[in-house]
Structures are given as C-alpha cells and as structure tokens.
Design an enzyme around this catalytic site. Structure first.
Site, mmCIF file in Angstrom:
data_model
loop_
_atom_site.group_PDB
_atom_site.id
_atom_site.type_symbol
_atom_site.label_atom_id
_atom_site.label_comp_id
_atom_site.label_asym_id
_atom_site.label_seq_id
_atom_site.Cartn_x
_atom_site.Cartn_y
_atom_site.Cartn_z
ATOM 1 N N ASP A 145 22.989 25.546 83.403
ATOM 2 C CA ASP A 145 22.574 24.948 84.668
ATOM 3 C C ASP A 145 21.102 24.559 84.595
ATOM 4 O O ASP A 145 20.233 25.260 85.107
ATOM 5 C CB ASP A 145 22.824 25.952 85.804
ATOM 6 C CG ASP A 145 22.915 25.251 87.136
ATOM 7 O OD1 ASP A 145 22.851 24.008 87.171
ATOM 8 O OD2 ASP A 145 23.058 25.951 88.150
ATOM 9 N N LYS A 157 28.282 26.213 80.135
ATOM 10 C CA LYS A 157 27.672 25.037 80.755
ATOM 11 C C LYS A 157 26.361 25.500 81.362
ATOM 12 O O LYS A 157 26.344 26.270 82.326
ATOM 13 C CB LYS A 157 28.591 24.468 81.839
ATOM 14 C CG LYS A 157 28.063 23.205 82.461
ATOM 15 C CD LYS A 157 29.109 22.568 83.350
ATOM 16 C CE LYS A 157 28.691 21.192 83.822
ATOM 17 N NZ LYS A 157 27.449 21.195 84.601
ATOM 18 N N LYS A 207 35.238 20.907 74.434
ATOM 19 C CA LYS A 207 35.148 19.597 73.769
ATOM 20 C C LYS A 207 36.125 19.551 72.607
ATOM 21 O O LYS A 207 36.212 20.516 71.838
ATOM 22 C CB LYS A 207 33.732 19.378 73.224
ATOM 23 C CG LYS A 207 32.654 19.407 74.279
ATOM 24 C CD LYS A 207 31.261 19.416 73.684
ATOM 25 C CE LYS A 207 30.236 19.600 74.800
ATOM 26 N NZ LYS A 207 28.888 19.866 74.300
ATOM 27 N N TYR A 244 23.432 20.414 72.466
ATOM 28 C CA TYR A 244 24.892 20.475 72.519
ATOM 29 C C TYR A 244 25.580 19.121 72.335
ATOM 30 O O TYR A 244 26.798 19.042 72.330
ATOM 31 C CB TYR A 244 25.379 21.137 73.807
ATOM 32 C CG TYR A 244 24.851 20.523 75.090
ATOM 33 C CD1 TYR A 244 25.148 19.218 75.441
ATOM 34 C CD2 TYR A 244 24.070 21.282 75.971
ATOM 35 C CE1 TYR A 244 24.675 18.660 76.603
ATOM 36 C CE2 TYR A 244 23.599 20.736 77.148
ATOM 37 C CZ TYR A 244 23.899 19.424 77.455
ATOM 38 O OH TYR A 244 23.433 18.879 78.611
ATOM 39 N N LYS A 297 34.610 24.995 85.754
ATOM 40 C CA LYS A 297 33.581 25.585 86.609
ATOM 41 C C LYS A 297 33.968 26.986 87.066
ATOM 42 O O LYS A 297 35.142 27.262 87.320
ATOM 43 C CB LYS A 297 33.363 24.702 87.849
ATOM 44 C CG LYS A 297 32.767 23.347 87.553
ATOM 45 C CD LYS A 297 31.338 23.471 87.098
ATOM 46 C CE LYS A 297 30.552 22.181 87.256
ATOM 47 N NZ LYS A 297 30.289 21.798 88.641
ATOM 48 N N SER A 322 28.506 12.034 82.202
ATOM 49 C CA SER A 322 28.683 13.329 82.849
ATOM 50 C C SER A 322 30.049 13.868 82.433
ATOM 51 O O SER A 322 30.720 13.281 81.600
ATOM 52 C CB SER A 322 28.576 13.177 84.356
ATOM 53 O OG SER A 322 29.517 12.245 84.784
ATOM 54 N N CYS A 350 26.268 -1.075 115.795
ATOM 55 C CA CYS A 350 25.948 0.328 115.554
ATOM 56 C C CYS A 350 24.814 0.480 114.537
ATOM 57 O O CYS A 350 24.969 0.109 113.381
ATOM 58 C CB CYS A 350 27.192 1.060 115.044
ATOM 59 S SG CYS A 350 26.896 2.801 114.792
ATOM 60 N N CYS A 377 33.680 4.662 114.433
ATOM 61 C CA CYS A 377 32.998 3.891 115.465
ATOM 62 C C CYS A 377 33.485 2.455 115.368
ATOM 63 O O CYS A 377 33.615 1.898 114.290
ATOM 64 C CB CYS A 377 31.494 3.955 115.218
ATOM 65 S SG CYS A 377 30.586 2.706 116.121
ATOM 66 N N GLU A 396 31.928 26.392 75.198
ATOM 67 C CA GLU A 396 30.548 26.890 75.235
ATOM 68 C C GLU A 396 30.078 26.942 76.685
ATOM 69 O O GLU A 396 30.623 26.225 77.529
ATOM 70 C CB GLU A 396 29.635 25.954 74.441
ATOM 71 C CG GLU A 396 29.481 24.614 75.121
ATOM 72 C CD GLU A 396 28.978 23.512 74.193
ATOM 73 O OE1 GLU A 396 27.769 23.448 74.012
ATOM 74 O OE2 GLU A 396 29.822 22.744 73.680
ATOM 75 N N CYS A 400 30.787 7.035 119.802
ATOM 76 C CA CYS A 400 29.855 7.114 118.677
ATOM 77 C C CYS A 400 28.484 7.585 119.161
ATOM 78 O O CYS A 400 27.924 6.984 120.080
ATOM 79 C CB CYS A 400 29.730 5.741 118.024
ATOM 80 S SG CYS A 400 28.392 5.659 116.825
ATOM 81 N N CYS A 452 25.715 4.596 118.796
ATOM 82 C CA CYS A 452 25.664 3.349 119.562
ATOM 83 C C CYS A 452 26.465 3.380 120.859
ATOM 84 O O CYS A 452 26.438 2.430 121.631
ATOM 85 C CB CYS A 452 26.137 2.177 118.709
ATOM 86 S SG CYS A 452 27.897 2.202 118.359
HETATM 87 S S1 IVH Z 1 28.243 17.957 77.069
HETATM 88 C C1 IVH Z 1 29.516 13.581 76.827
HETATM 89 N N1 IVH Z 1 27.685 20.516 77.054
HETATM 90 O O1 IVH Z 1 26.578 19.174 82.327
HETATM 91 C C2 IVH Z 1 29.334 14.994 77.255
HETATM 92 N N2 IVH Z 1 26.974 19.230 78.916
HETATM 93 O O2 IVH Z 1 28.349 17.885 84.187
HETATM 94 C C3 IVH Z 1 27.918 15.362 77.408
HETATM 95 N N3 IVH Z 1 25.708 20.498 80.577
HETATM 96 O O3 IVH Z 1 24.999 16.068 82.190
HETATM 97 C C4 IVH Z 1 27.687 16.659 78.065
HETATM 98 N N4 IVH Z 1 25.775 22.430 79.526
HETATM 99 O O4 IVH Z 1 23.578 18.163 81.842
HETATM 100 C C5 IVH Z 1 27.588 19.370 77.737
HETATM 101 N N5 IVH Z 1 27.209 22.772 76.895
HETATM 102 C C6 IVH Z 1 27.125 21.631 77.552
HETATM 103 C C7 IVH Z 1 26.450 21.536 78.785
HETATM 104 C C8 IVH Z 1 26.410 20.309 79.444
HETATM 105 C C9 IVH Z 1 25.335 21.785 80.598
HETATM 106 C C10 IVH Z 1 25.422 19.537 81.633
HETATM 107 C C11 IVH Z 1 24.815 18.241 81.190
HETATM 108 C C12 IVH Z 1 25.716 17.158 81.719
HETATM 109 C C13 IVH Z 1 26.414 17.881 82.813
HETATM 110 C C14 IVH Z 1 27.751 17.255 83.118
#
Ligand code: IVH
Length: 709
Positions: free
Chosen positions: A125, A123, A307, A232, A331, A87, A455, A449, A121, A425, A428
């Site tokens: 969703d 992100k 990156k 990506y 974000k 992630s 509990c 607690c 780039e 609590c 319990c």
């Molecule tokens: S790179 C090692 N690039 O974001 C890095 N992730 O919060 C691999 N995601 O699990 C991820 N757009 O599902 C990368 N342009 C983008 C992305 C991206 C969406 C998601 C992806 C990842 C999550 C992490």
C-alpha cells in the site's frame, strides 16, 4: 526623504517580502517543508501587513493579503511512460480467485485441469513508481500519474536507499523497473512524531506520508523521509547485449519469477513473501499465510497480487482496458468501525442523480478518518432503515468510498423518524423523479433532477467532466475555477469556455482583476484553453457526458464512425427499430442501453444547440492512435468459424490492440474476414461481397505473431 522616496522604498521592501513569503508558503503548503520557524514567518507577515497599512497604495491584486491559501501548486515536469503503467483488477473472495484462474485458462484455450503457474506476492500500500535505467544507470523516475504520463520525481527517488543508482552485474540496455515506494510503520510513527513536535500537520497513514514525501519539490525534504522500495514489475525492456550471441535466443528471464530474481541481482529489494503457486489452492493458501502475517510485516499491505508466471502467456493474455488479464489483486476484507449519523445530505451529480450521503462523527477505519459515507439511493436507506441519529457500522475497502453496512438497533435514539427522501432537487428546486424502466416497468433506483438545463449542480458537474483529464483536459479549469466562472455567469455551457477570452477582452470587469487570478494566471488559462481547440474524436465524445458513454464506449463510437458528423447523423435518426439504431447497436461492445442513451442525447434540442455552439469553436481530430503502424490498423475485421490457435476473445483483443475494428457481422464495410474451421454463413456472405478472407495462420502472420505448423 520625500514622501515619494518613502513610498518607493516601501514598495521595494513590500515586493521583496512578498516574494519571500510566497516562497515560504510554497515550502509549507506544497512541500510540507517549512524552512523557517513559524515565529519568523509570522514576523515577516506582520511587517508586510504593516507596510500595507502605512502605504495603502501598495495593495494591488497581487498583494498576498488579498489571496487565500497558497498559490496554485507548482507542477512537476512530466514524463511519458514508454509502456503505460496499468492498474489491477480486484477480487475479494475464494470463488473469485477460482474464477480468475479459470478465466485465464479459458482465454488461453487450455483445459480446465491444465497447470498454469502464478506468482503470489503482497500488494504493497504505497505508490507505484517507474525507474528508468539506461545501460544500467538510473536516468529518470516517474510516478504513475494517469498511467500514460507521470510526474518527474527523479531527484527525489535518488534519495531512496533501496533504489540503486547503478544496476549491479550485467544490465539490459534499457529497463523501466517498476515497483512500490512505501513507508514502514516505525518510520511513519517517527515522522509523525517529528511533524507534531514541529507543529506541522500529521499524515493520515503511511501511504499518504510516502506520497507526500515523494511528491516534494525539494529533494532535500525527501531525503529526510525514510522511504523504501520494492520492485515487482517492469515497463520497457531491451536486453540488448545480454541477449546477443547466446545459444538460447530466449530472454534472460522468461518468467515473472525469473524477473524477480533478475531484480534481486540488479540490487533491488523484492518482497520476500513472493511465491510461485501451481494451483488456485496453493494461491489461496499463500493468501491466507500473508493475511496472517499482515500485522507483523512492519508496512501496510492491502491484499495479494497474483501474476501468471510465464511471460509468453502474459503476452498472449494481454490487457483489457487498463488492467492486465494475466494479473489481479486479491484484496483483504474491508475494515469496519462504528459511528453516528449526524445528518443525511443529498448531492446532485452530473447526470442529475440525487445521491444521499451520511455525515458521520469522524471515525478511523483502516487508518483513514472517515466522516462521510454514501447511502447509494433511497431504496438503500429504506432497506437498511437508516435514520438520523442512528449508530451505524462503517466499512472501508481500499480506496473505495466508505459504506454503511447497517445500523446498531439497540442504539437508536428515541423518537428517531424514518428518513424521508426529498422529491425536489436541492440544487435547483426542480422535481426529482424516478424514471420507469421501459422493459421491466419498474421504477429506476435513482431519483433524478429533471432540471437538466437549469440545474446548477448538473451544469457545473457537466463542465467539470468536460474539462477533465480524459476529456478536454483543460489545465487551469479545475473544479474551483469552473464553479467560480459558472457563478459569475461567464461559463454556462462548454462553448462558453472557448469564447471566454474574446468576451473578456471586451468586458469592463476583466478576469485578471478577480481575486486569485492576476495577469499571469489569466494568460495561462487562456493559453490552456486555446491549446485544446483541437480535440481527438474519442475525447470529444467522452466529454459530452452522454449517459453510459464512458471512455471505452467513446472509443468504440469514435472507431466505428470515424467522424463526429457521421455519429451525429446516425444518432439523430436512431429511433427505436430504425436502421440507424441498429447501426449503433451493431458496434462490438455497445448494446441497447448505450444506443438508446446516445440517441436520447442527440435528439434533445437543447443539446443540439449546445453542440452547434461548441462545434463552431473546436476542431475535431481523428481518434487518438491505438497502434497505427500495423497492417490492420483502421480496418474492420470479422472472425468466424472455429479458431484453433487462439480463442475468440484472444483474437478479438489482438485485433483491437492492432487498431482494427472488430465487427460481428459481414457487410460491404468489412475489410477482412478471418475464417476458422467450419465457417458458415458469414464466410459465404464475405465471398458473395468479395471481401478478403484469410485463415487463422494467415491472420497470425498479418498480426505479426507468426504462425508455425
Ligand atoms: S503489479 C501490470 N504488484 O497496485 C501490473 N502492483 O492496483 C502492474 N501494487 O498501481 C502492477 N503492490 O501501485 C503489482 N506486488 C505488486 C503490487 C502492486 C502494490 C499497486 C501498484 C498498482 C496498483 C494496482
């Protein structure tokens, strides 16, 4: 026809109908894809019930009329990722972006003014997916899952138009192409329109719709869902022939951006807003640009991913726990809405912490309906003076739990009284207290607690944690089952899980006769439990639920002590100031707080008893392998002096990746000391103890990175 014949015929029909209804239930509940009309389904159901009314003998524990909801979700086959799917870390502000860039440079030992290029780039969703191509042909596709093992969604992915069945042009021998499966706004609206027309449940947002569509058991359903894909990233990559005989031994792509070009050449869609930036300023400008286009993109994005462009630098930067050091997600600010607090409920967590939760009038924030928000703790409620009846501003950022930013004072109803936090609590009835921090002399923010052992909230939470995926990973013992067995008195402590089957075989009220269980699922459950009697040391430690001991600290403890008995022995004697306490404290990454929590856990007699009972049931295996084929795997190494080719952090991370323990002090247990320039007392100590000492270049050779010059 005799009565007996009648019954036999009814039984046959009942059984056949039962199977059909169960299949339709699966189609409806698990696949979102009913194959018959509701009216037809109801008719089958009525006939089924009529048969039971006429022939009560048909009603047994397998009868659908005795089950609630659908059968447990059928599982997808699992695919282990050749390279884990990680992630990303998050940043939220301009300053954090500057910090991120500075951190990268520092780790690489570069000058703060040096230029490091980053790609930026959107992100997306959606949900990430790993597509494996061998010799240019798509062979499998998996969801991220827990990052190590995902669900096999190959058949479904083949229905996505953006995913090529064969890579165009010259293809690598093996490549896992990774990217995001998502659904566009227009397609999402149309899909929900169709769902509504068919009287089916609506999807909350495009991400859910994409996930629900990909995680279908029936690929025909996926085929009807308009999913898209942006590439990506990549996992395993072996260029094979492509690299052979070339003058330049470099890989065909040596940068992130180059890989994006390669993806495009293979026939993938790569996000057109991907841009190469040469400074934090350029990255920020591109972030603002993407943010300003967000509403008109036609699909959901929740930030920008940066990156490091150079793959060699990415390699050097490596990873920290589950996220790369060379990338982060910037974000967008969270979205906000207002709602009304209808009630404040107190939840009791696994460690006994009382957490207040606001029950709100449902409100849509950032595309998701929110009806609960955490209030954190009693100080937070007091500070914001949140009262029942107040209108509040709710914020939601990404997947995090919605927060209440504050109240709208002019909307406070008359007579609203300050909230009084309970001192008992709710689960319990034990006293709930705020511990005094020994160092500061101040009360902790959390009220806990004190009824740890009586509990039920804590016990159930503890058991859940114990069975969870990164702990004992017992399939079939989910939240519901644990709560159920707890309530029945069948499982109260972890050891009870492993004696369940033996006790059941002697019991009059067998588990298979409980509603919702049956012979097959009971068998499966017992098998799943048996399969976990052998458990890796790090998982075992994590499973205990010791305060402050999450997965990473569990690994640190496991790596350092090697056996559970050694850890237990040390922890039992780890009184403040003792040698044993120091021993724990000395582990890299573990400090006073953790050491104290570990000691507290092991000196508690109730825990001792529960542990003994558990140890009689399970077998602890060595820690799960990190990378055992390296020359330093399992060795304890110490870095000292000034390194010139690597920063200290880089060197440490490298050693840990290779399975070594990094320690900060030299002792008899040290296997290897890597001494840089100007090494002092540690080097002297190593010499005195006869510990092997090598220099930085030799370390690089040993680590398999090689050294030159
Ligand atoms: S790179 C090692 N690039 O974001 C890095 N992730 O919060 C691999 N995601 O699990 C991820 N757009 O599902 C990368 N342009 C983008 C992305 C991206 C969406 C998601 C992806 C990842 C999550 C992490």
């Amino acid at each position: 026809m005799t009565k007996r014949d009648e019954l036999a015929r009814a039984r046959a029909e009942h059984e056949q109908l039962g199977d059909e209804i169960a299949a339709h239930d699966r189609a409806y509940y698990q696949n979102d894809a009913p194959v018959i009309s509701d009216a037809d389904y109801d008719a089958m159901r009525r006939r089924y019930e009529a048969l039971e009314a006429l022939f009560p003998a048909l009603v047994d524990e397998n009868s659908l009329s005795r089950k609630v909801g659908a059968a447990p979700a059928e599982k997808f086959a699992k695919i282990a990722h050749a390279v884990p799917m990680l992630s990303l870390g998050n940043i939220f502000s301009d300053e954090e972006l500057e910090d991120f860039v500075a951190r990268v440079k520092r780790f690489l030992g570069l000058d703060p003014d040096a230029e490091v290029a980053f790609t930026a780039e959107p992100k997306i969703d959606g949900l990430s997916c790993s597509l494996r191509y061998e010799k240019g042909v798509l062979v499998s596709a998996a969801t991220r899952g827990d990052g190590l093992v995902g669900e096999d969604v190959t058949a479904n992915v083949r229905t996505i138009a953006d995913v090529p069945e064969r890579l165009a042009g010259a293809a690598p021998d093996v490549i896992d192409v990774r990217g995001e499966v998502y659904m566009g706004h227009r397609d999402f609206a149309a899909l929900n329109g169709r769902q509504a027309a068919a009287g089916k449940p609506l999807f909350a947002n495009p991400r859910n719709a994409a996930a629900g569509s990909l995680r279908q058991l029936d690929p025909h359903v996926t085929a009807q869902r308009p999913l898209k894909f942006f590439a990506y990233a990549w996992g395993e990559l072996n260029w094979g022939e492509l690299n052979r005989g070339e003058v330049d031994p470099d890989r065909p792509a040596d940068s992130q951006n180059g890989m994006m070009t390669a993806f495009r050449a293979f026939g993938f869609k790569v996000n057109p807003l991907t841009k190469l930036c040469r400074s934090a300023g350029e990255m920020l400008a591109h972030f603002r640009d993407i943010e300003s286009r967000r509403a008109s993109l036609g699909y959901d994005i929740d930030g920008v991913v940066y990156k490091v462009n150079d793959l060699a630098l990415q390699q050097r930067l490596g990873f920290v726990s589950r996220a790369p050091r060379w990338a982060t997600a910037h974000k967008f600010p969270a979205e906000k809405a207002t709602s009304v607090v209808r009630d404040i409920e107190i939840q009791v967590g696994r460690t006994g912490v009382l957490t207040p939760v606001a029950r709100l009038d449902p409100v849509t924030v950032g595309g998701v309906v929110v009806s609960n928000a955490t209030l954190h703790n009693e100080d937070e409620i007091a500070r914001k003076d949140i009262r029942i009846g107040d209108t509040v501003i709710v914020q939601r950022a990404g997947d995090v739990i919605p927060q209440i930013l504050g109240i709208v004072p002019e909307k406070r109803p008359e007579g609203a009284r300050p909230y009084e936090f309970p001192h008992v609590c709710p689960a319990c009835g034990s006293a709930a207290v705020r511990e005094i921090d020994a160092k500061t002399g101040e009360a902790e923010v959390a009220r806990r607690c004190t009824g740890t052992l009586v509990c039920p909230a804590q016990a159930v939470e503890r058991l859940r944690h114990f069975c969870s995926r990164n702990a004992f990973d017992i399939e079939g013992l989910g939240d519901k089952q644990i709560a159920f067995f707890y309530e029945k008195g069948l499982i109260r402590t972890p050891a009870d899980i492993f004696t369940l089957q033996a006790r059941d075989s002697k019991s009059l009220t067998r588990i298979e006769n409980f509603e919702g269980f049956g012979k097959v699922s009971t068998r499966k459950l017992f098998d799943a439990i048996e399969a976990r009697r052998d458990v890796a040391l790090n998982r075992f430690i994590f499973a205990l639920g010791i305060r402050h001991v999450g997965e990473t600290n569990a690994i640190r403890l496991a790596r350092s002590f090697e056996t559970f008995e050694a850890l237990r022995e040390a922890a039992r004697h780890a009184t403040p100031g003792s040698e044993a306490r120091q021993r724990i404290n000395d582990i890299d990454g573990i400090g006073d707080v953790v050491a104290e929590a570990v000691a507290d856990f092991f000196v508690e007699p109730h825990n001792e008893r529960a542990l003994d009972a558990l140890l009689a049931q399970v077998r602890i295996l060595p820690m799960e392998a990190v990378k055992s084929d390296s020359a330093v795997a399992g060795k304890t190494v110490v870095f000292t002096g000034t390194l010139v080719k690597l920063t200290r952090d880089e060197a440490k991370a490298m050693a840990e990746r290779l399975g070594a323990k990094v320690s900060s002090s030299v002792s008899k247990k040290t296997d290897l000391v890597i001494a840089g320039a100007d090494a002092g007392s540690k080097l002297a100590k190593a010499r005195e103890l006869g510990v092997e000492v090598i220099d930085e270049d030799a370390w690089l050779v040993l680590a398999g990175v090689g050294a030159s010059g």
